[in-house]
Design a protein around this motif. Structure first.
Motif, PDB file in Angstrom:
ATOM      1  N   ILE A  47     -12.550  56.079  59.543  1.00  0.00           N
ATOM      2  CA  ILE A  47     -12.723  56.254  58.101  1.00  0.00           C
ATOM      3  C   ILE A  47     -13.578  55.127  57.519  1.00  0.00           C
ATOM      4  CG2 ILE A  47     -11.483  56.265  55.883  1.00  0.00           C
ATOM      5  CD1 ILE A  47      -9.195  57.697  57.357  1.00  0.00           C
ATOM      6  N   HIS A  48     -13.423  53.928  58.044  1.00  0.00           N
ATOM      7  CA  HIS A  48     -14.207  52.801  57.554  1.00  0.00           C
ATOM      8  C   HIS A  48     -15.680  52.900  57.951  1.00  0.00           C
ATOM      9  CE1 HIS A  48     -15.244  48.709  56.427  1.00  0.00           C
ATOM     10  NE2 HIS A  48     -15.741  48.514  57.650  1.00  0.00           N
ATOM     11  N   ARG A  49     -15.945  53.383  59.156  1.00  0.00           N
ATOM     12  CA  ARG A  49     -17.314  53.377  59.690  1.00  0.00           C
ATOM     13  C   ARG A  49     -18.140  54.592  59.273  1.00  0.00           C
ATOM     14  NH1 ARG A  49     -18.951  50.412  64.011  1.00  0.00           N
ATOM     15  NH2 ARG A  49     -20.076  52.237  64.806  1.00  0.00           N
ATOM     16  N   ASP A  50     -17.520  55.734  59.080  1.00  0.00           N
ATOM     17  CA  ASP A  50     -18.264  56.969  58.828  1.00  0.00           C
ATOM     18  C   ASP A  50     -18.414  57.210  57.327  1.00  0.00           C
ATOM     19  OD1 ASP A  50     -19.368  59.497  58.754  1.00  0.00           O
ATOM     20  OD2 ASP A  50     -18.176  60.239  60.436  1.00  0.00           O
ATOM     21  N   PRO A  51     -19.612  57.165  56.780  1.00  0.00           N
ATOM     22  CA  PRO A  51     -19.806  57.399  55.337  1.00  0.00           C
ATOM     23  C   PRO A  51     -19.328  58.776  54.883  1.00  0.00           C
ATOM     24  CG  PRO A  51     -21.787  56.446  56.327  1.00  0.00           C
ATOM     25  CD  PRO A  51     -20.879  56.825  57.460  1.00  0.00           C
ATOM     26  N   ARG A  52     -19.334  59.764  55.785  1.00  0.00           N
ATOM     27  CA  ARG A  52     -18.878  61.102  55.408  1.00  0.00           C
ATOM     28  C   ARG A  52     -17.395  61.130  55.085  1.00  0.00           C
ATOM     29  NH1 ARG A  52     -20.673  64.451  60.535  1.00  0.00           N
ATOM     30  NH2 ARG A  52     -19.606  62.625  61.432  1.00  0.00           N
ATOM     31  N   LEU A  53     -16.658  60.133  55.557  1.00  0.00           N
ATOM     32  CA  LEU A  53     -15.216  60.072  55.313  1.00  0.00           C
ATOM     33  C   LEU A  53     -14.867  59.136  54.163  1.00  0.00           C
ATOM     34  CD1 LEU A  53     -13.865  59.972  58.983  1.00  0.00           C
ATOM     35  CD2 LEU A  53     -14.331  61.957  57.544  1.00  0.00           C
ATOM     36  N   HIS A  54     -15.864  58.672  53.431  1.00  0.00           N
ATOM     37  CA  HIS A  54     -15.602  57.797  52.298  1.00  0.00           C
ATOM     38  C   HIS A  54     -15.272  58.643  51.071  1.00  0.00           C
ATOM     39  CE1 HIS A  54     -17.982  54.221  54.199  1.00  0.00           C
ATOM     40  NE2 HIS A  54     -16.897  54.553  54.865  1.00  0.00           N
ATOM     41  N   LYS A  55     -14.104  59.266  51.131  1.00  0.00           N
ATOM     42  CA  LYS A  55     -13.593  60.120  50.066  1.00  0.00           C
ATOM     43  C   LYS A  55     -12.156  59.709  49.771  1.00  0.00           C
ATOM     44  CE  LYS A  55     -16.235  64.030  51.964  1.00  0.00           C
ATOM     45  NZ  LYS A  55     -16.123  65.386  52.546  1.00  0.00           N
ATOM     46  N   PRO A  56     -11.658  59.990  48.561  1.00  0.00           N
ATOM     47  CA  PRO A  56     -10.261  59.635  48.242  1.00  0.00           C
ATOM     48  C   PRO A  56      -9.260  60.203  49.248  1.00  0.00           C
ATOM     49  CG  PRO A  56     -11.426  60.214  46.241  1.00  0.00           C
ATOM     50  CD  PRO A  56     -12.375  60.502  47.371  1.00  0.00           C
ATOM     51  N   MET A  57      -9.495  61.438  49.722  1.00  0.00           N
ATOM     52  CA  MET A  57      -8.584  62.054  50.681  1.00  0.00           C
ATOM     53  C   MET A  57      -8.409  61.189  51.922  1.00  0.00           C
ATOM     54  SD  MET A  57      -9.095  65.594  52.846  1.00  0.00           S
ATOM     55  CE  MET A  57      -9.306  66.576  51.378  1.00  0.00           C
ATOM     56  N   TYR A  58      -9.512  60.686  52.448  1.00  0.00           N
ATOM     57  CA  TYR A  58      -9.455  59.909  53.680  1.00  0.00           C
ATOM     58  C   TYR A  58      -9.052  58.460  53.423  1.00  0.00           C
ATOM     59  CZ  TYR A  58     -11.595  64.029  55.630  1.00  0.00           C
ATOM     60  OH  TYR A  58     -11.840  65.334  56.004  1.00  0.00           O
ATOM     61  N   PHE A  59      -9.328  57.956  52.223  1.00  0.00           N
ATOM     62  CA  PHE A  59      -8.819  56.623  51.883  1.00  0.00           C
ATOM     63  C   PHE A  59      -7.292  56.634  51.873  1.00  0.00           C
ATOM     64  CE2 PHE A  59      -7.255  53.563  48.748  1.00  0.00           C
ATOM     65  CZ  PHE A  59      -7.762  52.390  49.283  1.00  0.00           C
ATOM     66  N   LEU A  60      -6.694  57.672  51.287  1.00  0.00           N
ATOM     67  CA  LEU A  60      -5.234  57.796  51.295  1.00  0.00           C
ATOM     68  C   LEU A  60      -4.711  57.934  52.721  1.00  0.00           C
ATOM     69  CD1 LEU A  60      -4.755  60.215  48.252  1.00  0.00           C
ATOM     70  CD2 LEU A  60      -4.308  57.756  48.310  1.00  0.00           C
ATOM     71  N   LEU A  61      -5.440  58.664  53.556  1.00  0.00           N
ATOM     72  CA  LEU A  61      -5.042  58.800  54.959  1.00  0.00           C
ATOM     73  C   LEU A  61      -5.086  57.448  55.666  1.00  0.00           C
ATOM     74  CD1 LEU A  61      -4.297  60.426  57.463  1.00  0.00           C
ATOM     75  CD2 LEU A  61      -6.711  61.025  57.723  1.00  0.00           C
ATOM     76  N   SER A  62      -6.090  56.635  55.365  1.00  0.00           N
ATOM     77  CA  SER A  62      -6.173  55.304  55.981  1.00  0.00           C
ATOM     78  C   SER A  62      -5.008  54.422  55.541  1.00  0.00           C
ATOM     79  CB  SER A  62      -7.502  54.641  55.639  1.00  0.00           C
ATOM     80  OG  SER A  62      -7.560  54.258  54.274  1.00  0.00           O
TER      81      SER A  62
END
Length: 312
Positions: A47-62
């Motif tokens: 999630i930190h490395r992939d810009p495509r995962l820089h979304k609130p959904m994935y931040f909460l997952l992290s």
């Protein structure tokens, strides 16, 4: 009656004895804990490395993965050291630290799962307004509130538990310090505290769970109105991973904290505690990675980059 200061340490009786079968279970538990740490660290890294995962959904997952990693680190190292060295003592301060982190992470995860359900509700029911209804500012606030409420509950219960005098022995029939197990050793009247603690646990579980049920009721109503079978399939796929994690977490937590005292058994408590503190954190990254196409795509991309670098 002994003075409280005379109890300078407690004895954790542990989860396993030193028979062959329990030695095998101990090794398996360590393997599960290591897999949990590795899987959750990998999710955070992707999630930190992939810009495509820089979304609130994935931040909460992290944040969920971070809580799971901290939970395993709070419980497993002490349990493993006690089993290997057979020195099972723990100071009252150590007990307080374990109670604080356990309740902080458990309570925080309750509210974080509620925040994730709201994120799914917005993504499915209001996709065109997602950036407005689920802004980064709101996402960070919900994350901060989750950590704060969990820490407030953990601090209050840890401080209240350690304020009692302990003069009925110092053996805790558990593999970590848990507030209900520690309160049983107190030689003062703990009925008011136990009732208050029970109410706090119920509120920490039921309030977020009510928010989750509300979100998914609205999601279900919206999905049933969709005309496209592909849209319904995608919506169910998005929600199924989160529902699986909610079911695992709330099932174990409800069984552990909301049962009447008359139905409690030390062995059952230890097994259930091992499930939600060690095994569930391993299942969370597996559930999300196997069911989420974006996470799987990011993993394949990172794996391809590592293979390419190894051949250079």
């Amino acid at each position: 009656m002994e003075n409280r200061n005379a109890t300078s340490y407690f004895i954790l009786l542990g989860l396993f004895n030193h028979s062959g079968a329990h030695l095998f279970l101990f090794v398996m538990t360590l393997a599960v804990a290591f897999t949990s740490l590795l899987g959750n660290a990998l999710v955070i890294l992707l999630i930190h490395r992939d810009p495509r995962l820089h979304k609130p959904m994935y931040f909460l997952l992290s944040q969920l993965s971070l809580m799971d990693m901290m939970l395993v680190c709070t419980i497993v190292p002490k349990m493993a050291a006690d089993y290997v060295t057979e020195r099972k003592s723990i100071s009252p301060t150590g007990c307080g630290v374990q109670i604080f982190f356990l309740l902080t992470l458990g309570g925080g995860e309750c509210f974080l799962l509620a925040a994730m359900s709201y994120d799914h509700y917005v993504a499915i029911c209001h996709p065109l307004r997602y950036s407005v209804l689920m802004s980064w500012q709101l996402c960070l606030r919900m994350t901060w509130v989750s950590w704060f409420l969990g820490a407030a509950d953990g601090l209050l219960q840890a401080a209240a538990t350690l304020s009692f005098p302990f003069c009925r022995g110092h053996e805790i029939d558990h593999f970590f310090c848990e507030a209900p197990a520690l309160v049983r050793l107190a030689c003062a009247d703990t009925s008011v505290f136990e009732y208050t603690m029970y109410i706090c646990c119920v509120l920490m579980l039921l309030v977020p769970f009510s928010l989750i049920l509300t979100s998914y009721s609205l999601i279900l109503a919206a999905v049933l109105q969709m005309r496209s079978a592909e849209a319904r399939r995608k919506a169910f796929s998005t929600c199924s991973s989160h529902l699986a994690v909610v079911g695992l977490f709330y099932g174990a937590a409800t069984f552990s904290y909301m049962r009447p005292k008359s139905n409690r058994s030390a062995n059952h408590d230890k097994v259930v505690s091992a499930f939600y503190t060690i095994f569930t954190p391993m299942l969370n990254p597996l559930i999300y990675s196997l069911r989420n196409s974006e996470v799987k795509g990011s993993f394949r991309k990172s794996l391809g980059q590592c293979v390419a670098l190894s051949h250079d």
